[in-house]
Design a protein around this motif. Sequence first.
Motif, PDB file in Angstrom:
ATOM      1  N   PRO A 165       0.822  -1.217   0.000  1.00 28.90           N
ATOM      2  CA  PRO A 165       0.000   0.000   0.000  1.00 28.90           C
ATOM      3  C   PRO A 165       0.852   1.262   0.000  1.00 28.90           C
ATOM      4  O   PRO A 165       1.979   1.281   0.519  1.00 28.90           O
ATOM      5  CB  PRO A 165      -0.793  -0.127   1.304  1.00 28.90           C
ATOM      6  N   GLU A 188      -1.268  -1.383   9.036  1.00 31.06           N
ATOM      7  CA  GLU A 188      -1.358   0.072   9.143  1.00 31.06           C
ATOM      8  C   GLU A 188      -1.502   0.503  10.602  1.00 31.06           C
ATOM      9  O   GLU A 188      -0.858   1.455  11.049  1.00 31.06           O
ATOM     10  CB  GLU A 188      -2.545   0.585   8.327  1.00 31.06           C
ATOM     11  N   TYR A 198      -2.399  11.209   5.117  1.00 35.40           N
ATOM     12  CA  TYR A 198      -3.099  11.166   3.838  1.00 35.40           C
ATOM     13  C   TYR A 198      -3.636  12.532   3.407  1.00 35.40           C
ATOM     14  O   TYR A 198      -3.758  12.808   2.225  1.00 35.40           O
ATOM     15  CB  TYR A 198      -4.281  10.193   3.925  1.00 35.40           C
ATOM     16  N   TYR A 235     -13.028   3.038   9.437  1.00 29.48           N
ATOM     17  CA  TYR A 235     -13.797   3.734   8.407  1.00 29.48           C
ATOM     18  C   TYR A 235     -13.321   3.324   7.019  1.00 29.48           C
ATOM     19  O   TYR A 235     -14.145   3.062   6.107  1.00 29.48           O
ATOM     20  CB  TYR A 235     -13.673   5.234   8.605  1.00 29.48           C
ATOM     21  N   LYS A 236     -12.013   3.233   6.833  1.00 26.15           N
ATOM     22  CA  LYS A 236     -11.474   2.826   5.524  1.00 26.15           C
ATOM     23  C   LYS A 236     -11.833   1.385   5.209  1.00 26.15           C
ATOM     24  O   LYS A 236     -12.141   1.057   4.060  1.00 26.15           O
ATOM     25  CB  LYS A 236      -9.952   3.012   5.522  1.00 26.15           C
ATOM     26  N   GLU A 237     -11.812   0.538   6.214  1.00 24.98           N
ATOM     27  CA  GLU A 237     -12.208  -0.851   5.981  1.00 24.98           C
ATOM     28  C   GLU A 237     -13.671  -0.965   5.623  1.00 24.98           C
ATOM     29  O   GLU A 237     -14.047  -1.777   4.756  1.00 24.98           O
ATOM     30  CB  GLU A 237     -11.906  -1.683   7.242  1.00 24.98           C
ATOM     31  N   LYS A 238     -14.511  -0.137   6.244  1.00 25.15           N
ATOM     32  CA  LYS A 238     -15.940  -0.149   5.928  1.00 25.15           C
ATOM     33  C   LYS A 238     -16.172   0.310   4.496  1.00 25.15           C
ATOM     34  O   LYS A 238     -17.001  -0.287   3.766  1.00 25.15           O
ATOM     35  CB  LYS A 238     -16.663   0.779   6.906  1.00 25.15           C
ATOM     36  N   LEU A 239     -15.448   1.348   4.057  1.00 24.26           N
ATOM     37  CA  LEU A 239     -15.582   1.820   2.688  1.00 24.26           C
ATOM     38  C   LEU A 239     -15.153   0.766   1.677  1.00 24.26           C
ATOM     39  O   LEU A 239     -15.763   0.612   0.611  1.00 24.26           O
ATOM     40  CB  LEU A 239     -14.754   3.093   2.484  1.00 24.26           C
ATOM     41  N   SER A 240     -14.079   0.011   2.002  1.00 20.78           N
ATOM     42  CA  SER A 240     -13.583  -0.989   1.071  1.00 20.78           C
ATOM     43  C   SER A 240     -14.539  -2.161   0.897  1.00 20.78           C
ATOM     44  O   SER A 240     -14.530  -2.844  -0.130  1.00 20.78           O
ATOM     45  CB  SER A 240     -12.219  -1.517   1.556  1.00 20.78           C
ATOM     46  N   LYS A 241     -15.399  -2.378   1.901  1.00 18.08           N
ATOM     47  CA  LYS A 241     -16.352  -3.487   1.831  1.00 18.08           C
ATOM     48  C   LYS A 241     -17.645  -3.102   1.107  1.00 18.08           C
ATOM     49  O   LYS A 241     -18.415  -3.984   0.705  1.00 18.08           O
ATOM     50  CB  LYS A 241     -16.689  -3.987   3.244  1.00 18.08           C
ATOM     51  N   GLU A 242     -17.861  -1.798   1.002  1.00 14.31           N
ATOM     52  CA  GLU A 242     -19.115  -1.357   0.369  1.00 14.31           C
ATOM     53  C   GLU A 242     -19.015  -1.405  -1.158  1.00 14.31           C
ATOM     54  O   GLU A 242     -17.956  -1.365  -1.731  1.00 14.31           O
ATOM     55  CB  GLU A 242     -19.443   0.073   0.829  1.00 14.31           C
TER      56      GLU A 242
END
Length: 362
Positions: free
Chosen positions: A43, A136, A201, A355-362
């Motif tokens: 990454p 991370e 970021y 939050y980033k993990e939730k976005l990646s699953k959507e």
Amino acid sequence: MATMVMEQIGRLFIPLQQVRLVPQTFAETLRSTAHTLRDTEVPGFFRERHIHSGYRPLHQNWRYYSLSLLQRHNETINVWTHLIGALAVLAKAARFTETVDFANDPHSWPLLILLLSSASYLTFSTVAHLFGSKSELSHYGFFYLDYVGVALYQYGSAAAHYYYAIEESWHARVRGLFMPVASFLCCLSCFGCCYGKYRNYSLPSWVRKVGQVVPSAVAYGWDTSPVFHRFAVWFESRTRGDFRSSPALLFHFGQVAFFLSSAFFFTQPVPESWFPGHCDFLGQGHQVFHVLMVLCTLCQIQASYMDYLSRRELYVKLHADGEASFFVALFILTLVTSSLIALYMLEKVKRLVRYKEKLSKE
């Protein structure tokens, strides 16, 4: 009787055979570890500018990263430089115990604080570079630990400089103020480093670097002001012909020179920016920064030790009874406060990662 002797020899021989198998077993273990990766295979958060290879894969077990201590990758030198530095500090501490009564002499406690804080920041840095590639969240957590170590080292430097290196004229100006301000700046430096890492970021790299470097630079200027003032007094005495020499001054000059040199390599990606992809294992600016910081620390410890031995009449007169105990209490407070700052920022990181993990699953 002969039978008993043979049995004992046999029992001894079996463990020796097992010991002989350790190098072979260890070599096989190292060969079983995963290969390193290119920058395009990890990454973006883990990539370093101008470093193209040598990245360890994420989400391996702790054993993998522990064994990578003896494996070639782009963090190997960073790990070993500060690991060797930590061992050198501990060796110095052990040698000082032959002439310094740390248990019963309160005037030695600022020196002890410097030794403890030096060993801490070098050890925390070693751990961060060794285990920071696991994930991370681990990267944030271990480098926040590293920043706590930096804050403690800044405090240890301030305590030793104020107690042993200071001249009477500067002591009269900052008495009662110096160490509380130093503690505050240490915590501010810790917050700046943690926050800059957290906003990795969302902020340009130069903004993050300023947020990390400026508080540390202000802390360094304040913590080392007794040494700079002592340089000025020494130079003035030379111009007047009233030359006052001190063997410790050479080591104080050394620590300042090494620190200022290290600051350059911390802020500038050289020489890897001149030879992209050719400094992946050896030759990175951060590695040079590590070496220079170790040399700075060793010079600083030696200078403080020499001042402890040679300037006792002065610092006993300047510092009241119980002041060293106050330094210890303030050291503990600095440790607790900087740790709480790191934990607070780590909680923010956890929410960000979730939050980033939730976005990646959507």
